[in-house]
Motif scaffolding. Structure first.
Motif, PDB file in Angstrom:
ATOM      1  N   SER A  25     -13.014  -0.972  -5.072  1.00 11.80           N
ATOM      2  CA  SER A  25     -12.726   0.019  -4.130  1.00 11.80           C
ATOM      3  C   SER A  25     -11.283  -0.036  -3.946  1.00 11.80           C
ATOM      4  O   SER A  25     -10.653   0.812  -3.551  1.00 11.80           O
ATOM      5  CB  SER A  25     -13.749  -0.129  -3.175  1.00 11.80           C
ATOM      6  OG  SER A  25     -13.530   0.662  -2.230  1.00 11.80           O
ATOM      7  N   ARG A  26     -11.039  -1.532  -3.649  1.00 11.70           N
ATOM      8  CA  ARG A  26      -9.656  -1.678  -3.319  1.00 11.70           C
ATOM      9  C   ARG A  26      -8.456  -1.092  -4.183  1.00 11.70           C
ATOM     10  O   ARG A  26      -7.283  -0.712  -3.867  1.00 11.70           O
ATOM     11  CB  ARG A  26      -9.296  -3.070  -2.761  1.00 11.70           C
ATOM     12  CG  ARG A  26     -10.167  -3.317  -1.432  1.00 11.70           C
ATOM     13  CD  ARG A  26      -9.696  -4.996  -0.970  1.00 11.70           C
ATOM     14  NE  ARG A  26     -10.150  -5.798  -1.800  1.00 11.70           N
ATOM     15  CZ  ARG A  26     -11.304  -6.663  -1.660  1.00 11.70           C
ATOM     16  NH1 ARG A  26     -12.152  -6.075  -0.845  1.00 11.70           N
ATOM     17  NH2 ARG A  26     -11.527  -7.461  -2.789  1.00 11.70           N
ATOM     18  N   ARG A  27      -8.918  -1.569  -5.481  1.00 11.15           N
ATOM     19  CA  ARG A  27      -7.940  -1.288  -6.503  1.00 11.15           C
ATOM     20  C   ARG A  27      -7.612   0.356  -6.725  1.00 11.15           C
ATOM     21  O   ARG A  27      -6.563   0.690  -6.685  1.00 11.15           O
ATOM     22  CB  ARG A  27      -8.518  -1.804  -7.905  1.00 11.15           C
ATOM     23  CG  ARG A  27      -7.471  -1.468  -9.094  1.00 11.15           C
ATOM     24  CD  ARG A  27      -8.462  -2.060 -10.498  1.00 11.15           C
ATOM     25  NE  ARG A  27      -7.401  -1.947 -11.328  1.00 11.15           N
ATOM     26  CZ  ARG A  27      -7.075  -0.857 -12.306  1.00 11.15           C
ATOM     27  NH1 ARG A  27      -7.845   0.053 -11.922  1.00 11.15           N
ATOM     28  NH2 ARG A  27      -6.403  -0.685 -13.323  1.00 11.15           N
ATOM     29  N   SER A  32      -4.627   5.305  -5.298  1.00 12.53           N
ATOM     30  CA  SER A  32      -4.413   6.590  -4.674  1.00 12.53           C
ATOM     31  C   SER A  32      -3.284   6.522  -3.704  1.00 12.53           C
ATOM     32  O   SER A  32      -2.406   7.508  -3.722  1.00 12.53           O
ATOM     33  CB  SER A  32      -5.655   6.823  -4.025  1.00 12.53           C
ATOM     34  OG  SER A  32      -5.516   7.920  -3.018  1.00 12.53           O
ATOM     35  N   SER A  33      -2.948   5.276  -2.998  1.00 14.63           N
ATOM     36  CA  SER A  33      -1.876   5.263  -2.171  1.00 14.63           C
ATOM     37  C   SER A  33      -0.588   5.119  -3.125  1.00 14.63           C
ATOM     38  O   SER A  33       0.398   5.767  -2.435  1.00 14.63           O
ATOM     39  CB  SER A  33      -1.748   3.899  -1.345  1.00 14.63           C
ATOM     40  OG  SER A  33      -3.116   3.841  -0.667  1.00 14.63           O
ATOM     41  N   ALA A  34      -0.473   4.534  -3.998  1.00 11.80           N
ATOM     42  CA  ALA A  34       0.462   4.747  -5.092  1.00 11.80           C
ATOM     43  C   ALA A  34       0.872   6.133  -5.244  1.00 11.80           C
ATOM     44  O   ALA A  34       2.308   6.326  -5.332  1.00 11.80           O
ATOM     45  CB  ALA A  34       0.367   3.898  -6.254  1.00 11.80           C
ATOM     46  N   SER A  47       7.929  -0.017  -2.080  1.00  8.63           N
ATOM     47  CA  SER A  47       7.900  -1.591  -2.120  1.00  8.63           C
ATOM     48  C   SER A  47       6.457  -1.852  -2.158  1.00  8.63           C
ATOM     49  O   SER A  47       5.498  -1.066  -1.962  1.00  8.63           O
ATOM     50  CB  SER A  47       8.470  -2.212  -1.015  1.00  8.63           C
ATOM     51  OG  SER A  47       7.724  -1.889   0.331  1.00  8.63           O
ATOM     52  N   LEU A  48       6.208  -3.158  -2.617  1.00  6.66           N
ATOM     53  CA  LEU A  48       4.594  -3.652  -2.718  1.00  6.66           C
ATOM     54  C   LEU A  48       4.060  -3.527  -1.385  1.00  6.66           C
ATOM     55  O   LEU A  48       3.000  -3.270  -1.014  1.00  6.66           O
ATOM     56  CB  LEU A  48       4.787  -5.008  -3.462  1.00  6.66           C
ATOM     57  CG  LEU A  48       4.517  -5.013  -4.985  1.00  6.66           C
ATOM     58  CD1 LEU A  48       4.625  -6.634  -5.381  1.00  6.66           C
ATOM     59  CD2 LEU A  48       3.603  -4.424  -5.320  1.00  6.66           C
ATOM     60  N   GLU A  49       5.035  -3.825  -0.446  1.00  5.79           N
ATOM     61  CA  GLU A  49       4.433  -3.837   1.036  1.00  5.79           C
ATOM     62  C   GLU A  49       4.019  -2.635   1.577  1.00  5.79           C
ATOM     63  O   GLU A  49       3.106  -2.375   2.167  1.00  5.79           O
ATOM     64  CB  GLU A  49       5.601  -4.519   1.947  1.00  5.79           C
ATOM     65  CG  GLU A  49       5.891  -5.799   1.928  1.00  5.79           C
ATOM     66  CD  GLU A  49       6.673  -6.191   0.596  1.00  5.79           C
ATOM     67  OE1 GLU A  49       7.160  -5.518   0.088  1.00  5.79           O
ATOM     68  OE2 GLU A  49       6.491  -7.807   0.262  1.00  5.79           O
ATOM     69  N   ASP A  50       5.052  -1.579   1.084  1.00  4.91           N
ATOM     70  CA  ASP A  50       4.358  -0.156   1.395  1.00  4.91           C
ATOM     71  C   ASP A  50       2.985   0.272   0.722  1.00  4.91           C
ATOM     72  O   ASP A  50       2.276   0.813   1.403  1.00  4.91           O
ATOM     73  CB  ASP A  50       5.442   0.894   0.812  1.00  4.91           C
ATOM     74  CG  ASP A  50       6.829   0.703   1.576  1.00  4.91           C
ATOM     75  OD1 ASP A  50       6.910   0.507   2.589  1.00  4.91           O
ATOM     76  OD2 ASP A  50       7.754   0.888   0.942  1.00  4.91           O
ATOM     77  N   LEU A  51       3.020  -0.244  -0.447  1.00  2.60           N
ATOM     78  CA  LEU A  51       1.615   0.132  -1.014  1.00  2.60           C
ATOM     79  C   LEU A  51       0.494  -0.680  -0.393  1.00  2.60           C
ATOM     80  O   LEU A  51      -0.469   0.028  -0.201  1.00  2.60           O
ATOM     81  CB  LEU A  51       1.830  -0.118  -2.661  1.00  2.60           C
ATOM     82  CG  LEU A  51       2.675   0.393  -3.407  1.00  2.60           C
ATOM     83  CD1 LEU A  51       2.746  -0.152  -5.017  1.00  2.60           C
ATOM     84  CD2 LEU A  51       2.322   1.858  -3.560  1.00  2.60           C
ATOM     85  N   GLY A  52       0.545  -1.749  -0.158  1.00  2.07           N
ATOM     86  CA  GLY A  52      -0.330  -2.651   0.651  1.00  2.07           C
ATOM     87  C   GLY A  52      -0.573  -2.018   1.939  1.00  2.07           C
ATOM     88  O   GLY A  52      -1.920  -1.708   2.355  1.00  2.07           O
ATOM     89  N   ALA A  53       0.405  -1.593   2.857  1.00  6.76           N
ATOM     90  CA  ALA A  53       0.204  -1.061   3.853  1.00  6.76           C
ATOM     91  C   ALA A  53      -0.656   0.122   3.927  1.00  6.76           C
ATOM     92  O   ALA A  53      -1.623   0.439   4.721  1.00  6.76           O
ATOM     93  CB  ALA A  53       1.546  -0.862   4.677  1.00  6.76           C
ATOM     94  N   ALA A  55      -2.762   1.015   1.815  1.00  7.70           N
ATOM     95  CA  ALA A  55      -4.099   1.000   1.268  1.00  7.70           C
ATOM     96  C   ALA A  55      -4.842  -0.159   2.008  1.00  7.70           C
ATOM     97  O   ALA A  55      -6.074  -0.432   2.078  1.00  7.70           O
ATOM     98  CB  ALA A  55      -3.947   0.277  -0.030  1.00  7.70           C
ATOM     99  N   GLY A  56      -4.215  -0.566   3.349  1.00  9.64           N
ATOM    100  CA  GLY A  56      -4.762  -1.346   4.504  1.00  9.64           C
ATOM    101  C   GLY A  56      -4.998  -2.837   3.821  1.00  9.64           C
ATOM    102  O   GLY A  56      -5.837  -3.568   4.374  1.00  9.64           O
ATOM    103  N   VAL A  57      -4.024  -3.167   3.061  1.00 13.43           N
ATOM    104  CA  VAL A  57      -4.161  -4.659   2.742  1.00 13.43           C
ATOM    105  C   VAL A  57      -2.658  -5.094   2.647  1.00 13.43           C
ATOM    106  O   VAL A  57      -1.644  -4.441   2.950  1.00 13.43           O
ATOM    107  CB  VAL A  57      -4.479  -5.192   1.175  1.00 13.43           C
ATOM    108  CG1 VAL A  57      -5.814  -4.508   1.040  1.00 13.43           C
ATOM    109  CG2 VAL A  57      -3.531  -4.244   0.126  1.00 13.43           C
TER     110      VAL A  57
END
Length: 217
Positions: A25-27, A32-34, A47-53, A55-57
């Protein structure tokens, strides 16, 4: 009784299964966020930080699912290309005749384009940012998808050279995949219910039109 059965099935799910489902689900949330972020800002500005933020991680948590940002892009375009090919094959297999198969392929692709405008933008703009291996894999999947359409078109345009049929298929894709741009007019979004029948009719016309000889040739 049904509620008791559902509770029993939920109880039987192992912790490992639940963890696996949560990870998937997180993947999917990251992919989807990407798609949204890459479409909006471009691959190089995310950035990876943008992607994580999005997606909530946390940024570093992205590495639990992907080797890096390029791997995220690869997974996104590979998964979508595979879904297109698999879906197209199901459409053709379920159709009763070539004309029905072509009409349903057009409907299928229009539905994809209207549902995934972000992915289309990413494919158009950031394909070159894929690794060499992922570029080759995506090209293979997409080439197989084109050939699926060509096989159907050969049944409807007997004796026509395969190269011309590929040109027809690519022209139809170009028309349909223009959706991220064509559904907006002077900043206003065209309703999907209006865009869908128009795109389907235009694509079918392009695929089935009889080529007229050029005067003087």
């Amino acid at each position: 009784m049904a509620q008791a059965t559902e509770r029993s099935q939920a109880t039987e799910r192992s912790p490992a299964t639940q963890r696996s489902q949560a990870k998937e689900s997180r993947r999917q949330a990251l992919l989807s966020s990407a798609a949204a972020l890459f479409a909006l800002n471009g691959f190089n500005r995310v950035s990876l930080e943008d992607l994580g933020a999005a997606a909530g991680v946390s940024g570093p948590a992205v590495y639990r699912h992907f080797a890096g940002k390029q791997a995220v892009l690869g997974a996104l375009l590979l998964s979508v290309s595979q879904e297109l090919l698999d879906g197209g094959r199901r459409v053709v297999a379920d159709a009763g005749d070539p004309a029905a198969a072509l009409a349903r392929l057009v409907q299928f692709h229009v539905d994809f384009a209207l549902s995934n405008p972000d992915v289309i933008r990413v494919q158009d703009r950031d394909f070159s940012n894929l690794s060499d291996d992922d570029q080759a894999a995506v090209r293979t999947l997409q080439r197989n998808y084109v050939e699926l359409w060509v096989e159907v078109l050969q049944e409807l345009h007997a004796g026509t050279d395969a190269a011309e049929l590929r040109m027809r298929a690519h022209a139809a894709f170009g028309l349909i995949n223009s959706t991220p741009h064509s559904v907006r007019s002077h900043g206003r979004k065209v309703a999907v219910k209006s865009a869908r029948p128009l795109l389907e009719s235009m694509a079918l016309a392009a695929l089935m039109v009889t080529a007229s000889p050029v005067p003087g040739e």
